[in-house]
Write a protein that holds these residues in place. Structure first.
Motif, PDB file in Angstrom:
ATOM      1  N   SER A 107      34.430  39.539   3.768  1.00 29.30           N
ATOM      2  CA  SER A 107      33.601  39.400   2.578  1.00 29.30           C
ATOM      3  C   SER A 107      34.240  40.132   1.392  1.00 29.30           C
ATOM      4  O   SER A 107      34.169  39.684   0.243  1.00 29.30           O
ATOM      5  CB  SER A 107      32.217  39.947   2.912  1.00 29.30           C
ATOM      6  N   TYR A 120      15.003  38.390  -3.016  1.00 30.40           N
ATOM      7  CA  TYR A 120      14.987  37.441  -1.898  1.00 30.40           C
ATOM      8  C   TYR A 120      13.720  37.590  -1.052  1.00 30.40           C
ATOM      9  O   TYR A 120      13.580  36.923  -0.046  1.00 30.40           O
ATOM     10  CB  TYR A 120      16.213  37.633  -0.992  1.00 30.40           C
ATOM     11  N   LYS A 153      18.057  40.972  -7.463  1.00 33.37           N
ATOM     12  CA  LYS A 153      17.741  39.709  -6.775  1.00 33.37           C
ATOM     13  C   LYS A 153      16.540  39.925  -5.882  1.00 33.37           C
ATOM     14  O   LYS A 153      16.525  40.866  -5.087  1.00 33.37           O
ATOM     15  CB  LYS A 153      18.921  39.258  -5.909  1.00 33.37           C
ATOM     16  N   GLU A 211      24.960  49.502  -4.904  1.00 32.15           N
ATOM     17  CA  GLU A 211      24.077  48.396  -4.509  1.00 32.15           C
ATOM     18  C   GLU A 211      23.103  48.899  -3.453  1.00 32.15           C
ATOM     19  O   GLU A 211      23.493  49.573  -2.507  1.00 32.15           O
ATOM     20  CB  GLU A 211      24.870  47.213  -3.961  1.00 32.15           C
ATOM     21  N   LYS A 251      29.527  37.594  10.679  1.00 34.45           N
ATOM     22  CA  LYS A 251      30.469  38.624  10.226  1.00 34.45           C
ATOM     23  C   LYS A 251      31.598  38.820  11.239  1.00 34.45           C
ATOM     24  O   LYS A 251      32.763  38.907  10.874  1.00 34.45           O
ATOM     25  CB  LYS A 251      29.726  39.951   9.996  1.00 34.45           C
ATOM     26  N   GLN A 290      19.839  47.616  -0.940  1.00 36.65           N
ATOM     27  CA  GLN A 290      19.029  46.529  -0.394  1.00 36.65           C
ATOM     28  C   GLN A 290      17.758  47.139   0.191  1.00 36.65           C
ATOM     29  O   GLN A 290      17.832  48.161   0.873  1.00 36.65           O
ATOM     30  CB  GLN A 290      19.801  45.789   0.702  1.00 36.65           C
ATOM     31  N   HIS A 323      17.536  43.084  -3.707  1.00 42.41           N
ATOM     32  CA  HIS A 323      18.858  43.651  -3.990  1.00 42.41           C
ATOM     33  C   HIS A 323      18.832  44.211  -5.405  1.00 42.41           C
ATOM     34  O   HIS A 323      18.479  43.479  -6.327  1.00 42.41           O
ATOM     35  CB  HIS A 323      19.957  42.575  -3.965  1.00 42.41           C
ATOM     36  N   LYS A 382      35.367  38.255  -2.058  1.00 41.96           N
ATOM     37  CA  LYS A 382      34.907  38.709  -3.376  1.00 41.96           C
ATOM     38  C   LYS A 382      36.102  38.974  -4.281  1.00 41.96           C
ATOM     39  O   LYS A 382      36.087  38.622  -5.466  1.00 41.96           O
ATOM     40  CB  LYS A 382      34.049  39.966  -3.202  1.00 41.96           C
ATOM     41  N   TYR A 436      16.580  34.775   5.138  1.00 45.69           N
ATOM     42  CA  TYR A 436      16.919  36.142   4.741  1.00 45.69           C
ATOM     43  C   TYR A 436      15.977  36.611   3.638  1.00 45.69           C
ATOM     44  O   TYR A 436      15.743  35.898   2.665  1.00 45.69           O
ATOM     45  CB  TYR A 436      18.369  36.178   4.245  1.00 45.69           C
ATOM     46  N   LYS A 468      21.758  42.400 -12.093  1.00 46.75           N
ATOM     47  CA  LYS A 468      22.116  42.442 -10.672  1.00 46.75           C
ATOM     48  C   LYS A 468      20.899  42.513  -9.749  1.00 46.75           C
ATOM     49  O   LYS A 468      21.041  42.759  -8.565  1.00 46.75           O
ATOM     50  CB  LYS A 468      23.045  43.636 -10.378  1.00 46.75           C
ATOM     51  N   TYR A 497      29.005  49.418   5.403  1.00 48.57           N
ATOM     52  CA  TYR A 497      30.291  48.985   4.853  1.00 48.57           C
ATOM     53  C   TYR A 497      30.308  47.467   4.792  1.00 48.57           C
ATOM     54  O   TYR A 497      29.904  46.813   5.759  1.00 48.57           O
ATOM     55  CB  TYR A 497      31.441  49.454   5.758  1.00 48.57           C
ATOM     56  N   TYR A 547      32.647  46.994  -6.068  1.00 45.93           N
ATOM     57  CA  TYR A 547      31.862  48.220  -6.058  1.00 45.93           C
ATOM     58  C   TYR A 547      30.929  48.336  -4.851  1.00 45.93           C
ATOM     59  O   TYR A 547      30.490  49.425  -4.504  1.00 45.93           O
ATOM     60  CB  TYR A 547      31.038  48.342  -7.353  1.00 45.93           C
ATOM     61  N   ASP A 548      30.645  47.188  -4.180  1.00 42.44           N
ATOM     62  CA  ASP A 548      29.660  47.295  -3.096  1.00 42.44           C
ATOM     63  C   ASP A 548      30.298  47.353  -1.715  1.00 42.44           C
ATOM     64  O   ASP A 548      29.725  46.906  -0.739  1.00 42.44           O
ATOM     65  CB  ASP A 548      28.632  46.155  -3.181  1.00 42.44           C
TER      66      ASP A 548
HETATM   67  N1  LIG Z   1      21.884  39.295   6.718  1.00 42.02           N
HETATM   68  C1  LIG Z   1      22.121  38.740   5.540  1.00 42.02           C
HETATM   69  N2  LIG Z   1      22.587  39.505   4.529  1.00 42.02           N
HETATM   70  C2  LIG Z   1      22.793  38.907   3.330  1.00 42.02           C
HETATM   71  C3  LIG Z   1      22.550  37.537   3.121  1.00 42.02           C
HETATM   72  N3  LIG Z   1      22.844  37.256   1.844  1.00 42.02           N
HETATM   73  C4  LIG Z   1      23.244  38.412   1.280  1.00 42.02           C
HETATM   74  N4  LIG Z   1      23.203  39.405   2.169  1.00 42.02           N
HETATM   75  C5  LIG Z   1      23.516  40.822   1.952  1.00 42.02           C
HETATM   76  O1  LIG Z   1      23.721  41.036   0.572  1.00 42.02           O
HETATM   77  C6  LIG Z   1      25.079  41.384   0.333  1.00 42.02           C
HETATM   78  C7  LIG Z   1      25.511  40.903  -1.011  1.00 42.02           C
HETATM   79  O2  LIG Z   1      25.134  39.597  -1.220  1.00 42.02           O
HETATM   80  P1  LIG Z   1      24.666  39.093  -2.652  1.00 42.02           P
HETATM   81  O3  LIG Z   1      23.620  39.995  -3.214  1.00 42.02           O
HETATM   82  O4  LIG Z   1      24.303  37.677  -2.481  1.00 42.02           O
HETATM   83  O5  LIG Z   1      25.856  39.289  -3.644  1.00 42.02           O
HETATM   84  P2  LIG Z   1      27.432  39.193  -3.535  1.00 42.02           P
HETATM   85  O6  LIG Z   1      27.846  38.058  -2.631  1.00 42.02           O
HETATM   86  O7  LIG Z   1      27.965  40.519  -3.153  1.00 42.02           O
HETATM   87  O8  LIG Z   1      27.864  38.811  -4.988  1.00 42.02           O
HETATM   88  P3  LIG Z   1      27.563  39.549  -6.354  1.00 42.02           P
HETATM   89  O9  LIG Z   1      27.768  41.037  -6.137  1.00 42.02           O
HETATM   90  O10 LIG Z   1      26.149  39.243  -6.731  1.00 42.02           O
HETATM   91  O11 LIG Z   1      28.515  38.970  -7.271  1.00 42.02           O
HETATM   92  C8  LIG Z   1      25.801  40.784   1.499  1.00 42.02           C
HETATM   93  O12 LIG Z   1      27.012  41.395   1.674  1.00 42.02           O
HETATM   94  P4  LIG Z   1      28.086  40.743   2.643  1.00 42.02           P
HETATM   95  O13 LIG Z   1      27.938  39.254   2.653  1.00 42.02           O
HETATM   96  O14 LIG Z   1      29.372  41.279   2.247  1.00 42.02           O
HETATM   97  O15 LIG Z   1      27.684  41.176   4.098  1.00 42.02           O
HETATM   98  P5  LIG Z   1      27.760  42.647   4.765  1.00 42.02           P
HETATM   99  O16 LIG Z   1      27.247  43.551   3.757  1.00 42.02           O
HETATM  100  O17 LIG Z   1      26.832  42.620   5.904  1.00 42.02           O
HETATM  101  O18 LIG Z   1      29.168  42.825   5.162  1.00 42.02           O
HETATM  102  C9  LIG Z   1      24.842  41.131   2.607  1.00 42.02           C
HETATM  103  O19 LIG Z   1      24.866  42.487   2.941  1.00 42.02           O
HETATM  104  C10 LIG Z   1      22.052  36.760   4.225  1.00 42.02           C
HETATM  105  O20 LIG Z   1      21.834  35.563   4.122  1.00 42.02           O
HETATM  106  N5  LIG Z   1      21.861  37.416   5.404  1.00 42.02           N
END
Ligand SMILES: Nc1nc2c(ncn2[C@@H]2O[C@H](COP(=O)(O)OP(=O)(O)OP(=O)(O)O)[C@@H](OP(=O)(O)OP(=O)(O)O)[C@H]2O)c(=O)[nH]1
Length: 715
Positions: free
Chosen positions: A243, A295, A293, A320, A181, A322, A308, A247, A304, A291, A238, A259-260
């Motif tokens: 990212s 993981y 997921k 959203e 990040k 987690q 979600h 998006k 990871y 929506k 935030y 929205y997230d």
């Molecule tokens: N630590 C970690 N967090 C993950 C990983 N993959 C997803 N995340 C978390 O999940 C958030 C959303 O990821 P996804 O659910 O894959 O969905 P999106 O890419 O948002 O697309 P979509 O909404 O499904 O169309 C990420 O936001 P951001 O990427 O904006 O990051 P950060 O929040 O830390 O700034 C991270 O917070 C990972 O491999 N490692």
């Protein structure tokens, strides 16, 4: 500037038993050798290795990594040597430091080739010791933090682009999300300063209102969990700027539509409580089905884990959330580093190694890709994974790149399944081979024995494995076709030039011609004629030139050498119990009557005769071995190779040739290798009647002036 004591405190907090002495010593050494050097910021150079070591301590790495971080550029930038590092800090630190040093040396012409080369080096370094890459990431992170001191905008952009292309995806693939990040946001700031400021401004706008919103929603979630007796911590987060931008671009959204930007995280203590918390949430606020997921059930390749979900929140907005355990939260931030033992000597555990086996795969699958564009494209697919998870008919889960097709799936199962794939069923229904798989699909591959891959598949497969296996297959086919075409063309050209193609391909002159063209084998040479890269006439000319050269040599010698025996189909051997069988002689060991021999039944090509001492005879399948014996009345002669070691002198070859000739043996071939110590090894291929005849020839040669050693050799 961070101080060494701060670093030591961090390491101590992580592990009170850590060997702090090595860190102390590395610091003193680094300070000494970097003394007098300064950074662009004007600070003493030592600040850089210290900051890098501080980042490594934040990653909770072991003291060896931290010491290596303090020393990471001493070999490159100071007079220090690898040997000194090894003497003072041991082989492990020296190995890591020299790994980091190697990464900084990239030689290539184009920017593209440079990038390909540096990624390739990183992959190799990762496969060797992942700590080399962790240090390189820490090094890049600190360089990005201080990038502002570079004067040239162009340079800042170039470094930022490289960070986005290589370092951030690597950090992501290794699961070190906090570094990913920070690298992304800093690069974003230098690459697109206006857009960066705009998004930053929008996020901080109405900050107070947003913070209030976070507090309220957090309170609601917390209260609901407490009501159900579920211990947890709830945080608001935030989304990072880069990212948000990605998006907006990829989904064509305005800032308000993402929205997230604010999301919530529930951290609890066990996996089952994560699912429990999910149930409580879904009872509180309506979930948006698509929506969700999991993981946790299906961790990402970077380890990871988290649930979600997106729900319709208290004000009708999308929220959203987690959900994960504390341990999963650590892994979410630190990835592979969270699993790295920071206790002395503790290696990365086997489970983690398995998760990161993709590094090894990546290295192997890409070893043969030379074109930088193709290489970068294939790594890009692997470094920016966007997986879909599908099932085999037996319920085994497989993860593939987004956009993957049944052909990718087939190759993932096994290369043969891929090569023979004729069709596919997804969820019980036939689909085209280029169908895009979705998460949850059950995929069944239909194969046919004699089916082969098609070139068209390359236009839709997504995985590196499928691409490389299809290309490999095409290459082999093309080579086979080229060999048969090349052979036909050569035969014609040789016939025209009145040269005997079949005899010459087995000759030593041919070996020389192959080497002259820079090929490794006859097959390569012939295939290149077939490909049209060289013409058959060029090959013929080499032979003609060779015979012209030969003719200028000593005439007695020449006459003898050119008396090539045209051998008839070999008899001289009887296969016990079988009359009419085709017999050939092993080229490997050149048997002559008198040698103990054995036969090997080949597939469709009769029996091959070998000396019993030949390696090929020793390793042959006993079921195919057959007893044979020499035919006493044979009038045949047989080729045999001998080596004569002597002092180099004028007329040596002529003397040898006439001596051999006097003893009744014809010379089929000769070549000499002159050594630096003025001796020469002459290799003659002679036609002899049997071992007694050979013995007579060898004894006679020993009497020639200044001959040191004479012996029979294998081909
Ligand atoms: N630590 C970690 N967090 C993950 C990983 N993959 C997803 N995340 C978390 O999940 C958030 C959303 O990821 P996804 O659910 O894959 O969905 P999106 O890419 O948002 O697309 P979509 O909404 O499904 O169309 C990420 O936001 P951001 O990427 O904006 O990051 P950060 O929040 O830390 O700034 C991270 O917070 C990972 O491999 N490692």
């Amino acid at each position: 500037m961070i101080r060494i004591n701060d670093i030591i405190d961090k390491v101590f907090d992580n592990n009170p038993e850590a060997d702090l002495d090595i860190i102390d010593r590395a610091y003193i050494y680094s300070a000494r050798v970097h003394d007098g050097q300064v950074r662009l910021s004007g600070e003493p150079y030592l600040s850089h290795p210290l900051e890098v070591a501080g980042i490594l301590a934040d990653m909770r790495l072991d003291p060896v990594s931290i010491a290596a971080g303090l020393l990471h550029d001493v070999i490159e930038d100071t007079h220090a040597t690898r040997e000194q590092i090894e003497d003072m800090f041991g082989p492990e630190v020296a190995h890591i430091v020299s790994g980091v040093t190697k990464l900084s040396k990239v030689h290539a012409n184009s920017a593209q080739a440079r990038q390909a080369e540096s990624i390739r080096k990183m992959l190799l370094a990762m496969a060797d010791d992942i700590r080399v890459i962790l240090i390189k990431l820490a090094d890049r992170l600190h360089n990005m933090r201080t990038l502002g001191f570079h004067k040239k905008e162009e340079k800042k952009k170039k470094i930022s682009q490289e960070t986005l292309d290589i370092y951030a995806p690597l950090a992501s693939r290794l699961g070190i999300y906090w570094i990913k990040k920070e690298l992304e946001d800093t690069s974003f700031m230098y690459m697109y300063p206006d857009e960066y400021s705009r998004i930053k401004g929008l996020v901080s706008k109405d900050k107070e209102e947003r913070e209030n919103y976070i507090d309220t929603v957090r309170g609601m979630i917390k209260a609901e969990m407490e009501k159900a007796g579920l211990p947890c911590e709830v945080k608001g987060r935030y989304k990072h700027f880069f990212s948000i931008r990605q998006k907006m671009l990829s989904q064509n959204l305005s800032f308000e539509e993402v929205y997230d930007i604010i999301a919530f995280r529930i951290i609890t203590d066990t996996k089952s409580r994560c699912y429990e918390a999910l149930g409580i949430l879904h009872a509180l606020w309506k979930p948006i089905d698509i929506k969700f997921k999991d993981y946790i059930g299906r961790p990402k390749p970077n380890m990871y884990q988290s649930l979600h979900t997106t729900v319709i929140g208290p004000y009708g907005e999308r929220v959203e959330i987690q959900i994960r355990t504390l341990e999963m939260d650590n892994v979410a931030e630190s990835g592979i580093a969270a699993h790295w033992g920071y206790k002395e000597g503790k290696r990365i555990d086997e489970n983690v190694s398995k998760k990161f086996a993709w590094i090894q795969n990546l290295v192997e699958n890409q070893a043969n890709i030379n074109d930088p564009d193709e290489f970068l494209e294939s790594v890009r697919i692997d470094l920016f994974p966007d997986e879909v998870y599908v099932f085999t008919p037996h319920g085994e889960i497989k993860s593939l790149n987004k956009g993957s097709t049944p052909v990718d799936f087939a190759y993932m199962i096994h290369t043969e399944v891929g090569n023979q794939c004729v069709g596919a069923k997804v969820n019980g229904r036939m689909v085209p081979l280029k169908y895009e798989l979705n998460t949850g699909d059950i995929v069944e591959i239909i194969t046919a024995n004699n089916h082969h891959p098609s070139k068209d598949w390359l236009s839709f497969v997504k995985t590196v494995k499928a691409k490389s296996r299809i290309k490999q297959w095409i290459k082999i086919q093309e080579k086979e076709r080229s060999i048969s075409l090349g052979r036909e063309l050569c035969e014609k050209a040789f016939r025209k030039a009145k040269l005997n193609y079949n005899a010459l391909v087995k000759s030593e002159e041919m070996d020389q011609v192959i080497a002259d063209f820079g090929f490794k084998s006859l097959e390569d040479l012939i295939a290149n004629v077939g490909y049209g890269k060289i013409t058959p006439l060029q090959v013929v000319r080499k032979f003609e030139r060779k015979s012209e050269l030969e003719e200028t040599k000593d005439s007695i010698f020449n006459k003898l050498v050119n008396k090539v025996i045209k051998k008839k189909n070999r008899a001289g051997v009887t296969v016990k119990g079988i009359d009419d069988v085709l017999v050939r002689f092993g080229k490997c060991c050149q048997p002559v009557p008198g040698d103990a021999i054995t036969g090997y039944i080949t597939q469709g090509q009769g029996v091959t005769v070998h000396r019993v001492s030949c390696v090929n005879a020793l390793t042959m399948n006993p079921e195919r071995q057959i007893d044979i014996e020499w035919n006493q009345q044979s009038e045949e002669t047989y080729p045999v190779k001998i080596q004569i070691h002597s002092y180099d002198r004028v007329g040596l070859l002529a003397d040898l040739a006439s001596n051999i000739s006097k003893n009744g043996a014809n010379i089929l071939n000769v070549h000499s290798e002159i050594r630096e110590d003025k001796t020469v090894d002459s290799f003659f291929t002679l036609a002899v009647k049997d071992t007694d005849h050979l013995k007579k020839v060898l004894t006679a040669i020993k009497k020639v002036k200044l001959i040191a050693k004479v012996k029979r050799v294998d081909v």
